[in-house]
Write a protein that holds these residues in place. Structure first.
Motif, PDB file in Angstrom:
ATOM      1  N   ASP A   1      -0.127   6.264  -7.189  1.00 51.67           N
ATOM      2  CA  ASP A   1      -1.474   6.103  -7.487  1.00 51.67           C
ATOM      3  C   ASP A   1      -2.626   6.248  -6.376  1.00 51.67           C
ATOM      4  O   ASP A   1      -2.284   6.754  -5.174  1.00 51.67           O
ATOM      5  CB  ASP A   1      -1.676   4.712  -8.289  1.00 51.67           C
ATOM      6  CG  ASP A   1      -1.329   3.573  -7.279  1.00 51.67           C
ATOM      7  OD1 ASP A   1      -1.628   3.967  -6.111  1.00 51.67           O
ATOM      8  OD2 ASP A   1      -1.067   2.689  -7.973  1.00 51.67           O
ATOM      9  N   ASP A   2      -3.681   5.958  -6.632  1.00 56.16           N
ATOM     10  CA  ASP A   2      -4.919   6.004  -5.558  1.00 56.16           C
ATOM     11  C   ASP A   2      -5.280   4.900  -4.735  1.00 56.16           C
ATOM     12  O   ASP A   2      -6.025   5.118  -3.887  1.00 56.16           O
ATOM     13  CB  ASP A   2      -6.208   6.164  -6.414  1.00 56.16           C
ATOM     14  CG  ASP A   2      -6.565   7.664  -6.452  1.00 56.16           C
ATOM     15  OD1 ASP A   2      -6.111   8.461  -5.805  1.00 56.16           O
ATOM     16  OD2 ASP A   2      -7.640   7.686  -7.402  1.00 56.16           O
ATOM     17  N   THR A   3      -4.309   3.787  -4.630  1.00 58.40           N
ATOM     18  CA  THR A   3      -4.700   2.698  -3.810  1.00 58.40           C
ATOM     19  C   THR A   3      -4.777   3.038  -2.358  1.00 58.40           C
ATOM     20  O   THR A   3      -6.040   2.659  -1.658  1.00 58.40           O
ATOM     21  CB  THR A   3      -3.212   1.642  -3.838  1.00 58.40           C
ATOM     22  OG1 THR A   3      -3.430   1.334  -5.365  1.00 58.40           O
ATOM     23  CG2 THR A   3      -3.654   0.403  -3.001  1.00 58.40           C
ATOM     24  N   LEU A   4      -3.812   3.736  -1.564  1.00 59.55           N
ATOM     25  CA  LEU A   4      -4.063   4.217  -0.206  1.00 59.55           C
ATOM     26  C   LEU A   4      -5.319   5.239   0.006  1.00 59.55           C
ATOM     27  O   LEU A   4      -6.033   4.762   0.931  1.00 59.55           O
ATOM     28  CB  LEU A   4      -2.738   4.675   0.325  1.00 59.55           C
ATOM     29  CG  LEU A   4      -2.871   4.847   1.926  1.00 59.55           C
ATOM     30  CD1 LEU A   4      -3.095   3.566   2.602  1.00 59.55           C
ATOM     31  CD2 LEU A   4      -1.412   5.284   2.157  1.00 59.55           C
ATOM     32  N   ARG A   5      -5.505   6.174  -1.048  1.00 58.07           N
ATOM     33  CA  ARG A   5      -6.531   7.002  -0.839  1.00 58.07           C
ATOM     34  C   ARG A   5      -7.989   6.234  -0.673  1.00 58.07           C
ATOM     35  O   ARG A   5      -8.878   6.660  -0.110  1.00 58.07           O
ATOM     36  CB  ARG A   5      -6.670   8.087  -2.006  1.00 58.07           C
ATOM     37  CG  ARG A   5      -5.631   9.155  -1.431  1.00 58.07           C
ATOM     38  CD  ARG A   5      -5.721  10.148  -2.547  1.00 58.07           C
ATOM     39  NE  ARG A   5      -5.056   9.900  -3.641  1.00 58.07           N
ATOM     40  CZ  ARG A   5      -3.697  10.213  -3.859  1.00 58.07           C
ATOM     41  NH1 ARG A   5      -2.895  10.918  -3.102  1.00 58.07           N
ATOM     42  NH2 ARG A   5      -2.970   9.694  -4.958  1.00 58.07           N
ATOM     43  N   ARG A   6      -8.022   4.848  -1.457  1.00 58.72           N
ATOM     44  CA  ARG A   6      -9.274   4.124  -1.570  1.00 58.72           C
ATOM     45  C   ARG A   6      -9.671   4.002  -0.143  1.00 58.72           C
ATOM     46  O   ARG A   6     -10.696   3.640  -0.072  1.00 58.72           O
ATOM     47  CB  ARG A   6      -9.135   3.096  -2.376  1.00 58.72           C
ATOM     48  CG  ARG A   6      -9.218   3.475  -4.083  1.00 58.72           C
ATOM     49  CD  ARG A   6      -8.427   2.041  -4.556  1.00 58.72           C
ATOM     50  NE  ARG A   6      -9.125   0.958  -4.400  1.00 58.72           N
ATOM     51  CZ  ARG A   6     -10.102   0.539  -4.811  1.00 58.72           C
ATOM     52  NH1 ARG A   6     -10.758   0.955  -5.803  1.00 58.72           N
ATOM     53  NH2 ARG A   6     -10.427  -0.770  -4.872  1.00 58.72           N
ATOM     54  N   MET A   7      -8.722   3.770   0.770  1.00 61.43           N
ATOM     55  CA  MET A   7      -9.123   3.127   2.234  1.00 61.43           C
ATOM     56  C   MET A   7      -8.965   4.198   2.929  1.00 61.43           C
ATOM     57  O   MET A   7      -8.985   4.293   4.257  1.00 61.43           O
ATOM     58  CB  MET A   7      -7.982   2.088   2.384  1.00 61.43           C
ATOM     59  CG  MET A   7      -8.430   0.768   2.861  1.00 61.43           C
ATOM     60  SD  MET A   7      -9.996   0.573   3.484  1.00 61.43           S
ATOM     61  CE  MET A   7     -10.425  -0.885   2.720  1.00 61.43           C
ATOM     62  N   TRP A   8      -8.881   5.500   2.632  1.00 66.12           N
ATOM     63  CA  TRP A   8      -8.795   6.843   3.558  1.00 66.12           C
ATOM     64  C   TRP A   8     -10.123   7.317   3.848  1.00 66.12           C
ATOM     65  O   TRP A   8     -11.001   7.528   2.819  1.00 66.12           O
ATOM     66  CB  TRP A   8      -7.835   7.746   2.919  1.00 66.12           C
ATOM     67  CG  TRP A   8      -7.066   8.619   4.041  1.00 66.12           C
ATOM     68  CD1 TRP A   8      -7.027   9.840   4.207  1.00 66.12           C
ATOM     69  CD2 TRP A   8      -6.249   7.849   4.871  1.00 66.12           C
ATOM     70  NE1 TRP A   8      -6.367  10.166   5.222  1.00 66.12           N
ATOM     71  CE2 TRP A   8      -5.538   8.966   5.906  1.00 66.12           C
ATOM     72  CE3 TRP A   8      -5.575   6.703   5.209  1.00 66.12           C
ATOM     73  CZ2 TRP A   8      -4.721   8.801   6.857  1.00 66.12           C
ATOM     74  CZ3 TRP A   8      -4.829   6.604   6.380  1.00 66.12           C
ATOM     75  CH2 TRP A   8      -4.330   7.494   6.993  1.00 66.12           C
TER      76      TRP A   8
ATOM     77  N   ALA B   1       0.947  -1.061  -0.121  1.00 66.11           N
ATOM     78  CA  ALA B   1      -0.080  -0.031   0.106  1.00 66.11           C
ATOM     79  C   ALA B   1       1.081   1.240   0.042  1.00 66.11           C
ATOM     80  O   ALA B   1       0.616   2.307  -0.655  1.00 66.11           O
ATOM     81  CB  ALA B   1      -0.963   0.166   1.141  1.00 66.11           C
ATOM     82  N   LEU B   2       1.967   1.276   0.998  1.00 67.37           N
ATOM     83  CA  LEU B   2       2.753   2.501   0.940  1.00 67.37           C
ATOM     84  C   LEU B   2       3.606   2.430  -0.553  1.00 67.37           C
ATOM     85  O   LEU B   2       3.872   3.740  -0.849  1.00 67.37           O
ATOM     86  CB  LEU B   2       3.744   2.247   2.052  1.00 67.37           C
ATOM     87  CG  LEU B   2       3.164   2.558   3.407  1.00 67.37           C
ATOM     88  CD1 LEU B   2       3.906   2.195   4.611  1.00 67.37           C
ATOM     89  CD2 LEU B   2       2.449   3.783   3.659  1.00 67.37           C
ATOM     90  N   HIS B   3       3.840   1.626  -0.978  1.00 64.65           N
ATOM     91  CA  HIS B   3       4.736   1.579  -2.183  1.00 64.65           C
ATOM     92  C   HIS B   3       3.842   2.131  -3.350  1.00 64.65           C
ATOM     93  O   HIS B   3       4.410   3.166  -3.960  1.00 64.65           O
ATOM     94  CB  HIS B   3       5.055   0.243  -2.811  1.00 64.65           C
ATOM     95  CG  HIS B   3       5.757   0.272  -4.035  1.00 64.65           C
ATOM     96  ND1 HIS B   3       7.045   0.467  -4.334  1.00 64.65           N
ATOM     97  CD2 HIS B   3       5.150  -0.104  -5.368  1.00 64.65           C
ATOM     98  CE1 HIS B   3       7.196   0.216  -5.636  1.00 64.65           C
ATOM     99  NE2 HIS B   3       6.357  -0.057  -6.325  1.00 64.65           N
ATOM    100  N   HIS B   4       2.396   1.815  -3.496  1.00 61.87           N
ATOM    101  CA  HIS B   4       1.723   2.295  -4.487  1.00 61.87           C
ATOM    102  C   HIS B   4       1.323   3.972  -3.868  1.00 61.87           C
ATOM    103  O   HIS B   4       1.314   4.836  -5.104  1.00 61.87           O
ATOM    104  CB  HIS B   4       0.294   1.902  -4.160  1.00 61.87           C
ATOM    105  CG  HIS B   4       0.375   0.438  -5.064  1.00 61.87           C
ATOM    106  ND1 HIS B   4       0.013   0.368  -6.331  1.00 61.87           N
ATOM    107  CD2 HIS B   4       0.576  -0.851  -4.633  1.00 61.87           C
ATOM    108  CE1 HIS B   4       0.206  -0.759  -6.817  1.00 61.87           C
ATOM    109  NE2 HIS B   4       0.437  -1.567  -5.736  1.00 61.87           N
ATOM    110  N   HIS B   5       1.560   4.316  -2.755  1.00 61.15           N
ATOM    111  CA  HIS B   5       1.215   5.638  -2.336  1.00 61.15           C
ATOM    112  C   HIS B   5       2.425   6.676  -2.777  1.00 61.15           C
ATOM    113  O   HIS B   5       2.446   7.643  -3.445  1.00 61.15           O
ATOM    114  CB  HIS B   5       0.797   5.732  -1.177  1.00 61.15           C
ATOM    115  CG  HIS B   5       0.298   7.032  -0.754  1.00 61.15           C
ATOM    116  ND1 HIS B   5      -0.900   7.635  -1.061  1.00 61.15           N
ATOM    117  CD2 HIS B   5       0.990   7.880   0.171  1.00 61.15           C
ATOM    118  CE1 HIS B   5      -1.069   8.618  -0.933  1.00 61.15           C
ATOM    119  NE2 HIS B   5      -0.032   9.187   0.093  1.00 61.15           N
ATOM    120  N   LEU B   6       3.553   6.070  -2.214  1.00 56.30           N
ATOM    121  CA  LEU B   6       4.666   6.858  -2.276  1.00 56.30           C
ATOM    122  C   LEU B   6       5.688   6.634  -3.509  1.00 56.30           C
ATOM    123  O   LEU B   6       6.108   7.729  -3.966  1.00 56.30           O
ATOM    124  CB  LEU B   6       5.705   6.717  -1.006  1.00 56.30           C
ATOM    125  CG  LEU B   6       4.934   6.728   0.464  1.00 56.30           C
ATOM    126  CD1 LEU B   6       5.849   6.146   1.456  1.00 56.30           C
ATOM    127  CD2 LEU B   6       4.551   8.161   0.579  1.00 56.30           C
TER     128      LEU B   6
END
Ligand code: HEM
Ligand code: HEM
Length: 192
Positions: A182-189, A173-178
């Motif tokens: 992309d939107d992966t972590l924001r989808r769970m925010w 999740a952090l790799h996708h975000h940082l």
């Protein structure tokens, strides 16, 4: 008057994304499970000799929070069953989508299996599972030393498996975000 844009999520999931209830359950359970892993590892590390008040107290707290995690997992499974399952980010390659879904499934299995082996372990060893003042859960099995040792080992290895998957899942999740941005972590925010 112009329509106001709201950045709050709907309560329920949609085909496109997670709703507020799923997001809050995700982070609430993540907190609970991280706490249980940390507490579990710490309390078994405490010396076993003599009448160690701190160790006994921590084991009782671990048991009660562990059973609350079982209730949370069942609630979460129920909520997931009566909601849409959001599609994963379309930019994710097919094999990563399969891996992510597989990890999510194993998480659900562990969220049930860990408290159940804890409960079985206590029953086989003849130890109560007190929830709150004066109320204990019923025993699941009779006394059996071999089963007691087996459940301890299974509970321990399931705990290690949960920790390994957590590192993998949070790392992804952090790799996708940082890195990928992309939107992966924001989808769970919570505020999407
Ligand atoms: C999702 C919930 C749970 C998680 C993640 C969890 C995790 C852990 C971990 C990581 C350990 C340390 C294992 C080791 O290194 O030996 C542990 C130990 C232990 N857990 Fe849990 N646990 C959970 C639920 C429960 C429940 C519900 C009970 C009892 C009703 C329980 C009873 C115990 C006991 C008695 C130990 C000490 C075992 C020993 O003496 O080696 N746990 N747990
Ligand atoms: C023990 C802790 C955790 C567990 C058991 C867990 C479990 C799950 C599960 C089962 C899902 C699928 C959605 C659902 O059914 O609710 C999910 C999704 C997700 N988790 Fe976790 N999670 C944990 C911790 C974390 C952490 C620490 C992060 C971030 C650093 C994270 C980030 C995400 C993201 C971004 C998604 C959405 C993936 C997507 O569908 O695009 N999780 N998690």
């Amino acid at each position: 008057m112009p329509a106001q844009k709201s950045d709050m999520r709907p309560l329920s999931n949609t085909e496109q994304g997670y709703g507020l209830v799923a997001v809050l359950l995700h982070w609430g359970m993540a907190l609970l499970l991280c706490g249980l892993i940390g507490l579990g590892l710490y309390m078994v590390w405490l010396p076993d000799v003599g009448f160690d008040q701190e160790k006994i107290l921590l084991i009782l707290v671990h048991k009660a929070i562990g059973m609350a995690a079982l209730a949370g997992a069942l609630l979460r499974l129920g909520w997931r069953a009566c909601n849409a399952l959001p599609a994963l980010a379309a930019s994710l390659p097919q094999e990563q989508q399969v891996a992510a879904r597989f990890v999510h499934l194993v998480f659900y299995a562990l969220m049930i299996a860990l408290p159940m082996t804890g409960w079985l372990m206590s029953s086989a060893g003849g130890y109560p599972v007190p929830l709150f003042d004066g109320f204990s859960l019923p025993d699941l099995t009779g006394l059996n030393e071999d089963h007691f040792q087996l459940y301890i080992a299974v509970h321990r290895w399931l705990g290690y498996a949960l920790l390994m998957l957590l590192v993998l899942h949070a790392g992804a999740a952090l790799h996708h975000h940082l890195v990928r941005g992309d939107d992966t972590l924001r989808r769970m925010w919570p505020r999407g």
